[in-house]
Design a protein around this motif. Structure first.
Motif, PDB file in Angstrom:
ATOM      1  N   GLU A 110       0.829  -1.206   0.000  1.00  0.00           N
ATOM      2  CA  GLU A 110       0.000   0.000   0.000  1.00  0.00           C
ATOM      3  C   GLU A 110       0.868   1.262   0.000  1.00  0.00           C
ATOM      4  N   ARG A 111       2.088   1.150   0.521  1.00  0.00           N
ATOM      5  CA  ARG A 111       3.010   2.294   0.550  1.00  0.00           C
ATOM      6  C   ARG A 111       3.965   2.292  -0.640  1.00  0.00           C
ATOM      7  N   TYR A 112       3.868   1.297  -1.482  1.00  0.00           N
ATOM      8  CA  TYR A 112       4.797   1.142  -2.602  1.00  0.00           C
ATOM      9  C   TYR A 112       4.653   2.309  -3.576  1.00  0.00           C
ATOM     10  N   VAL A 113       5.778   2.777  -4.117  1.00  0.00           N
ATOM     11  CA  VAL A 113       5.763   3.900  -5.055  1.00  0.00           C
ATOM     12  C   VAL A 113       5.363   3.403  -6.446  1.00  0.00           C
ATOM     13  N   GLY A 114       4.231   3.881  -6.940  1.00  0.00           N
ATOM     14  CA  GLY A 114       3.766   3.480  -8.269  1.00  0.00           C
ATOM     15  C   GLY A 114       3.130   2.099  -8.269  1.00  0.00           C
ATOM     16  N   THR A 115       3.163   1.447  -9.427  1.00  0.00           N
ATOM     17  CA  THR A 115       2.552   0.132  -9.608  1.00  0.00           C
ATOM     18  C   THR A 115       3.423  -0.968  -9.024  1.00  0.00           C
ATOM     19  N   TRP A 116       2.807  -1.859  -8.245  1.00  0.00           N
ATOM     20  CA  TRP A 116       3.525  -3.028  -7.732  1.00  0.00           C
ATOM     21  C   TRP A 116       3.268  -4.202  -8.672  1.00  0.00           C
ATOM     22  N   LEU A 117       4.346  -4.845  -9.122  1.00  0.00           N
ATOM     23  CA  LEU A 117       4.249  -6.067  -9.914  1.00  0.00           C
ATOM     24  C   LEU A 117       5.074  -7.156  -9.244  1.00  0.00           C
ATOM     25  N   PRO A 118       4.734  -8.415  -9.476  1.00  0.00           N
ATOM     26  CA  PRO A 118       5.519  -9.502  -8.884  1.00  0.00           C
ATOM     27  C   PRO A 118       6.965  -9.476  -9.391  1.00  0.00           C
ATOM     28  N   GLU A 119       7.829 -10.116  -8.639  1.00  0.00           N
ATOM     29  CA  GLU A 119       9.232 -10.235  -9.021  1.00  0.00           C
ATOM     30  C   GLU A 119       9.355 -11.324 -10.085  1.00  0.00           C
ATOM     31  N   PRO A 120       9.895 -11.013 -11.271  1.00  0.00           N
ATOM     32  CA  PRO A 120       9.931 -12.013 -12.350  1.00  0.00           C
ATOM     33  C   PRO A 120      10.990 -13.081 -12.133  1.00  0.00           C
ATOM     34  N   ILE A 121      10.771 -14.245 -12.746  1.00  0.00           N
ATOM     35  CA  ILE A 121      11.764 -15.319 -12.748  1.00  0.00           C
ATOM     36  C   ILE A 121      11.827 -15.914 -14.143  1.00  0.00           C
ATOM     37  N   LEU A 122      13.014 -16.342 -14.556  1.00  0.00           N
ATOM     38  CA  LEU A 122      13.184 -16.988 -15.854  1.00  0.00           C
ATOM     39  C   LEU A 122      12.698 -18.429 -15.769  1.00  0.00           C
ATOM     40  N   THR A 123      11.961 -18.845 -16.775  1.00  0.00           N
ATOM     41  CA  THR A 123      11.509 -20.241 -16.868  1.00  0.00           C
ATOM     42  C   THR A 123      11.739 -20.690 -18.316  1.00  0.00           C
ATOM     43  N   GLY A 124      11.332 -21.914 -18.596  1.00  0.00           N
ATOM     44  CA  GLY A 124      11.341 -22.362 -19.983  1.00  0.00           C
ATOM     45  C   GLY A 124      12.625 -23.000 -20.442  1.00  0.00           C
ATOM     46  N   GLY A 125      13.573 -23.271 -19.511  1.00  0.00           N
ATOM     47  CA  GLY A 125      14.784 -23.971 -19.897  1.00  0.00           C
ATOM     48  C   GLY A 125      14.535 -25.469 -19.917  1.00  0.00           C
ATOM     49  N   PRO A 126      15.529 -26.263 -19.547  1.00  0.00           N
ATOM     50  CA  PRO A 126      15.312 -27.712 -19.422  1.00  0.00           C
ATOM     51  C   PRO A 126      14.174 -27.950 -18.444  1.00  0.00           C
TER      52      PRO A 126
END
Length: 289
Positions: free
Chosen positions: A74-90
């Motif tokens: 609620e105190r976050y500056v601007g839009t909060w989005l989840p932290e991304p992770i790389l997928t799709g390898g082996p």
């Protein structure tokens, strides 16, 4: 800890990270939770199934964190989005145990609308296939209450999940077209690819340039994308698979400066989510090493 007990924990580590990440939407916090679970497992001498015991510990640690996380966001500056992770390898356990949608940034954003118990029930049921009885044991709740929480979560999410998602191969081809049009500043090509009601979100967390709210509509989003041309010669875009979705890694002067996830409905771009907050790029940066 004996080698056998350590091996039993390590056999569960990736799955536990998957549970914690889906519950928190933060890779770094998920790692902390798994480490905390490891320390508790090290001190515990239990004869119960390690899978069940560890899942219960991780879930409840996440529920504790979700309560305080809501106040922070609620105190976050601007839009909060989840932290991304790389997928799709082996073969990736994060994707093997669930449909790609259950890992997507879009769904993780939607999960923010649920109460922590609703989120836990939904994730454990849909992403990991736990029965209502098992979830009741994990949450120390009654089975009827768990069923009620699951129905509520389904109702909250049902309308937002009605969308045709291209196959990974189709998504990859569309992403290449989108990347080429963006780098070239090709207005006509971008207008053909963007849906009329496309929405672009950006998360800078007050630490990187980003719009504070959504950019909506084709014309506005095209102008937003064309702003990248001012970095001509300094930027590099690379296609990636992030949270099971087509994405672009944005490099400025050789440094990872953003991850942009592009969502398609058939062959049109409907949502763009860009994460530029350096703290949220740290996990992906480590994955790239």
């Amino acid at each position: 800890m004996t080698p056998e007990r350590l091996a039993r924990f390590e056999a569960n580590r990736r799955r536990l990270f998957g549970v914690a990440y889906r519950l928190l939407g933060e890779a770094s916090a998920a790692e902390d939770v798994v480490q905390d679970a490891y320390l508790r497992w090290e001190r515990c001498d239990t004869a119960v199934s390690p899978e069940a015991w560890l899942t219960k510990i991780v879930t409840n640690l996440c529920l504790d964190r979700l309560t305080s996380a809501r106040a922070r966001r609620e105190r976050y500056v601007g839009t909060w989005l989840p932290e991304p992770i790389l997928t799709g390898g082996p073969p990736d356990p994060l994707e093997v145990v669930a449909q790609r949608e259950l890992l997507s940034l879009g769904l993780l954003v939607l999960l923010e609308r649920l109460t922590p118990p609703e989120r836990a029930v939904f994730v454990l049921r849909e992403a990991f296939g736990h029965s209502h009885r098992e979830i009741a044991d994990i949450l120390e709740a009654t089975e009827p209450h768990v069923r009620q929480l699951y129905r509520r979560a389904q109702r909250h999410l049902a309308e937002e999940r009605k969308r045709f998602t291209p196959s990974p191969e189709q998504g990859g081809r569309l992403l290449e077209r989108f990347m080429a049009a963006t780098l070239a500043g090709d207005v006509a090509a971008l207008e053909r690819m963007l849906a009329d009601d496309v929405v672009a979100w950006a998360d800078g967390g007050g630490k990187a340039p980003a719009t504070r709210g959504p950019v909506t509509g084709r014309d506005q989003v095209v102008r937003h994308l064309l702003a990248l041309t001012r970095y001509a010669g300094r930027i590099r875009l690379e296609p990636e698979t992030v949270n099971g979705q087509p994405a672009l890694a944005f490099y400025l002067d050789g440094r990872l400066s953003g991850i942009t996830v592009v969502e398609f409905d058939h062959d049109r771009v409907v949502t763009i989510r860009a994460v530029a907050n350096p703290a949220k790029l740290a996990y992906v940066a480590r994955q790239k090493i």
